[in-house]
Design an enzyme around this catalytic site. Structure first.
Site, short mmCIF file in Angstrom:
data_model
loop_
_atom_site.label_atom_id
_atom_site.label_comp_id
_atom_site.label_asym_id
_atom_site.label_seq_id
_atom_site.Cartn_x
_atom_site.Cartn_y
_atom_site.Cartn_z
N ASP A 8 26.80 47.09 40.18
CA ASP A 8 25.24 46.71 40.56
C ASP A 8 24.30 47.73 41.46
O ASP A 8 23.48 47.21 41.58
CB ASP A 8 25.38 45.34 41.29
CG ASP A 8 25.98 45.37 42.60
OD1 ASP A 8 26.42 46.31 43.32
OD2 ASP A 8 26.29 44.32 43.16
N LYS A 67 37.62 50.27 45.86
CA LYS A 67 37.17 51.12 44.33
C LYS A 67 36.87 52.50 44.69
O LYS A 67 37.17 53.10 43.66
CB LYS A 67 35.46 50.10 44.13
CG LYS A 67 35.83 48.71 43.70
CD LYS A 67 34.36 47.97 43.30
CE LYS A 67 34.68 46.75 42.78
NZ LYS A 67 33.22 46.03 42.23
N ASP A 69 32.75 47.15 36.34
CA ASP A 69 32.80 46.18 37.05
C ASP A 69 32.82 44.86 36.30
O ASP A 69 32.18 45.23 35.00
CB ASP A 69 31.50 46.08 38.03
CG ASP A 69 31.44 45.08 39.07
OD1 ASP A 69 32.71 44.54 39.22
OD2 ASP A 69 30.62 44.85 39.78
N LYS A 70 33.49 43.67 36.34
CA LYS A 70 33.47 42.66 35.59
C LYS A 70 32.34 41.72 35.63
O LYS A 70 31.66 41.55 34.45
CB LYS A 70 34.82 41.96 36.09
CG LYS A 70 34.98 40.63 35.01
CD LYS A 70 36.33 39.88 35.37
CE LYS A 70 36.20 38.87 36.30
NZ LYS A 70 35.13 37.77 35.85
N THR A 71 32.02 41.14 36.52
CA THR A 71 30.97 40.07 36.62
C THR A 71 29.53 40.60 36.20
O THR A 71 29.22 41.43 36.92
CB THR A 71 30.97 39.26 37.83
OG1 THR A 71 32.22 39.10 38.05
CG2 THR A 71 30.34 37.92 37.49
N THR A 120 37.74 44.78 39.86
CA THR A 120 37.03 43.42 40.15
C THR A 120 37.42 42.66 41.46
O THR A 120 38.67 43.09 41.69
CB THR A 120 37.07 42.47 39.02
OG1 THR A 120 36.48 41.09 39.57
CG2 THR A 120 38.45 42.02 38.67
N ASP A 136 28.48 48.54 45.29
CA ASP A 136 29.44 49.42 44.47
C ASP A 136 28.85 50.71 44.86
O ASP A 136 29.49 51.93 44.17
CB ASP A 136 29.27 49.07 42.95
CG ASP A 136 30.02 47.88 42.47
OD1 ASP A 136 31.15 47.79 43.09
OD2 ASP A 136 29.49 47.23 41.69
#
Length: 670
Positions: A558, A539, A364-366, A511, A562
């Site tokens: 997270d 996803k 995941d990005k953030t 993302t 997810d």
């Protein structure tokens, strides 16, 4: 992340008490220790009075009733020292699962029964001394094993014991009084002075300081904590006074949750452990069948019964899977506790062992690859009815109810503009898309680009850089403005991706952010691929596609939004910091969001599995040579292994296995 907003999440209480078995375990260790020392004291006169020992050493000590004294002393050792093994024999046979205890109990019973019979008239020589030394060595082995396992599993318990007993409670008038930490409850406020340990999990109400969290995250650098920042009980306040509002105490606290997770992981049998149990069962079958065959073969060859009996006992002692029983549990106990101390919480042992097979890491990005602390770069209106300040005001009011990384930046920007939050009603998270609520009797939504496209809502015109994210303000389902935020790539991400590639891993990012932001991060980190503007269900679909292509996939996220992807991945890794650790669908939880910890996790998983395999070899390999020697195949060449030598060999194997497992600590320290 749907423009960074697909992981708005509900925070549930995933805690729960754990049943602490350590006291019971300590009592058992004390019992084995006591039995070992008492049996050792009784063994000394048995050795002195044994004819064979006298013959070997070259002295003679005979008196009337010497055999009777030998019998009484040996009976005490057999019934007192051998009791744990006799009890274990009954328990194993009750479960129809003969194992190590069965082997030991049969061996000592054969030795005691035959030797006792010789005292009361049966012709032959006694081997009470073999019986006594075998029991002593077995008691010592069990004592060492249990103490090693307890030390490993208690590593975290010791952290809890480091929590202060007292806290400085602040009353409504701001006066300080010392109370027991156990008396604190959620909502109380405590004062933490410089240099003191923080007594509870909580939120800073007043003050700022640097906090040493190394005991929790493994991060040696103290972390700056300010108002509204979360702190964890047991961490050390370095230089400033803090007033902390209590959130969790006792069994709901972070450290207690960690311990209960570690205990749960240790109690669950992994695939490797089940393999060890199977090998132990087959060794039991081998011991009993080869032992019996040895007895009858030597009798058939005309050897005395005592000789045949000694060969049988030797086979049973040599085959005893004591070291095998230690091979996996000790590695598991050590690796789980070391991992937890370094901020890796293993909830699923099998998944941890599978970490060595991973071929692809999906990020995941953030907050994982990037810092996640978005700052507002600009905010604009796209509707004449509202100005840009109103756009920010409405957005910040809604975000003041959220815990998302984007919320911090937007609320902070509103504070800088002296905009007080408006009252929000009917606040709700739009799963994977954003948030909504009522402000000034208007239906307001703050969403990412993916939501607008899904609902066929036109995007306002805007210029932006590739590393920026935008959120859109909707009033009555009409876009009235947008806020642009920028996020920085973590410095650690560059090194982590480089190392993963060196390990032969493919790296991929998914993302909810827009194409431009995703492409910018992917190019900057040299990832193998990325997918932008993906919602949670997409996803999950992408993870399945990778698996269908033959990839062994680890997913990091997270743990809340997810969840479907984490559950579908071969190894689900939840990332988060502080007390937000309970991700129900993740196999492994990283306390800190540092992507380098994922590299550590994979390397540590490989090292742990390697140690288990090495221990299997050490625990069982010597049997290949020792069992035939114990049975007497080289008797004609004058080579024989008696039960005492067998016990020594078996114990050496156990010591090697225990020391080899401890080498994991050296690897972890490297």
């Amino acid at each position: 992340m749907a423009h960074g907003h697909d992981d708005h999440k509900d925070h549930g209480d995933h805690g729960g008490g754990h049943h602490d078995h350590s006291h019971h375990h300590e009592m058992m260790i004390k019992d084995f220790k006591k039995r070992f020392f008492i049996s050792m004291v009784l063994t000394l006169p048995i050795l002195v009075l044994s004819p064979l020992v006298q013959k070997i050493v070259g002295y003679e000590l005979r008196f009337a009733g010497a055999d009777a004294v030998l019998f009484v002393l040996s009976a005490l050792v057999y019934f007192y020292g051998g009791w744990p093994f006799l009890k274990g024999l009954y328990e194993e046979l009750s479960k129809r699962a003969p194992g190590m205890m069965t082997l030991i109990a049969v061996a000592i019973t054969v030795a005691f029964g035959y030797s006792s019979a010789t005292v009361f008239g049966l012709e032959g020589k006694t081997f009470f001394w073999e019986l006594a030394t075998l029991i002593d060595i077995m008691l010592l082995g069990h004592w060492i094993e249990m103490r090693s396992v307890l030390n490993a599993s208690n590593a975290l318990q010791k952290l809890v014991e480091l929590l202060p007993d007292e806290a400085h409670l602040l009353d409504e008038r701001g006066e300080v009084g010392d109370v027991a930490v156990s008396k604190l409850k959620s909502g109380d406020r405590v004062l933490v002075r410089p240099g003191e340990k923080i007594p509870v999990d909580g939120v800073i109400a007043k003050g700022s300081s640097y906090v040493d969290e190394s005991m929790v995250t493994g991060e040696s650098k103290p972390v700056k904590k300010e108002s509204d920042g979360e702190v964890i009980g047991g961490t050390i306040n370095k230089n400033g006074s803090l007033e902390v509002d209590v959130k969790q105490v006792g069994e709901d606290s972070y450290l207690h949750k960690v311990i209960s997770m570690v205990r749960e992981a240790q109690s669950k049998k992994s695939k490797t452990q089940k393999l060890a149990d199977r090998i132990a069962f087959y060794l039991t079958v081998v011991a009993l069948s080869v032992g019996t065959a040895t007895l009858f073969t030597w009798l058939a060859l005309g050897k005395p019964f005592v000789f045949a009996l000694e060969r049988m006992a030797s086979v049973m002692v040599i085959t005893c899977p004591h070291a095998l029983g230690l091979a996996v549990p000790l590695v598991v106990a050590i690796s789980t506790s070391i991992a937890a101390q370094r901020g890796l919480l293993i909830r699923n042992r099998s998944a941890f062992e599978n970490a060595r097979k991973i071929t692809m890491l999906v990020f995941d990005k953030t907050g994982t690859l990037t810092k996640g602390n978005f700052g507002v770069t600009r905010f604009e209106s796209s509707d004449e009815s509202y100005d840009s300040k109103q756009v920010l005001h409405y957005a910040a009011s809604l975000e003041s109810r959220s815990e998302h990384p984007l919320a911090v930046g937007i609320v902070q920007k509103a504070k800088e503009q002296n905009l007080e939050p408006l009252e929000v009603q009917e606040f709700e998270v739009i799963n994977g898309a954003g948030i909504k609520g009522k402000v000034d009797d208007k239906a307001i939504k703050l969403v990412g680009r993916g939501y607008l496209e899904q609902e066929n809502i036109s995007l306002p015109k805007q210029q932006g850089r590739g590393d920026e994210s935008s959120v859109y303000l909707l009033i009555d389902d009409r876009v009235v403005g947008f806020i642009v935020l920028a996020d920085e790539i973590r410095e650690e991400s560059y090194d982590a991706i480089k190392r993963l590639k060196a390990m032969g891993m493919k790296t991929y990012m998914m993302t909810g952010d827009g194409e431009a932001a995703a492409k910018s991060v992917s190019r900057e980190l040299d990832l193998d691929g990325y997918a932008a503007q993906v919602l949670p269900d997409q996803k999950l679909q992408r993870i399945k596609e990778f698996q269908n292509q033959g990839e062994i996939v680890a997913m990091t996220g997270d743990g809340i939004n997810d969840a479907p992807a984490l559950a579908a991945a071969d190894v689900g890794i939840a990332v988060g910091s502080g007390t937000d650790i309970a991700a129900d669908t993740a196999d492994i939880i990283l306390v800190d969001s540092d992507p380098k910890n994922i590299v550590s996790l994979l390397r540590f998983g490989r090292a742990t599995h390697k140690k288990m395999i090495e221990n299997f070899i050490w625990a069982t390999g010597y049997n290949v040579i020792a069992i035939p020697l114990a049975a007497g195949v080289l008797y004609s060449a004058g080579i024989l292994i008696n039960p005492a030598v067998g016990a020594v060999l078996m114990s050496l194997s156990t010591v090697v296995v225990a020391l080899n497992a401890q080498l994991l600590r050296r690897y972890a320290a490297a």
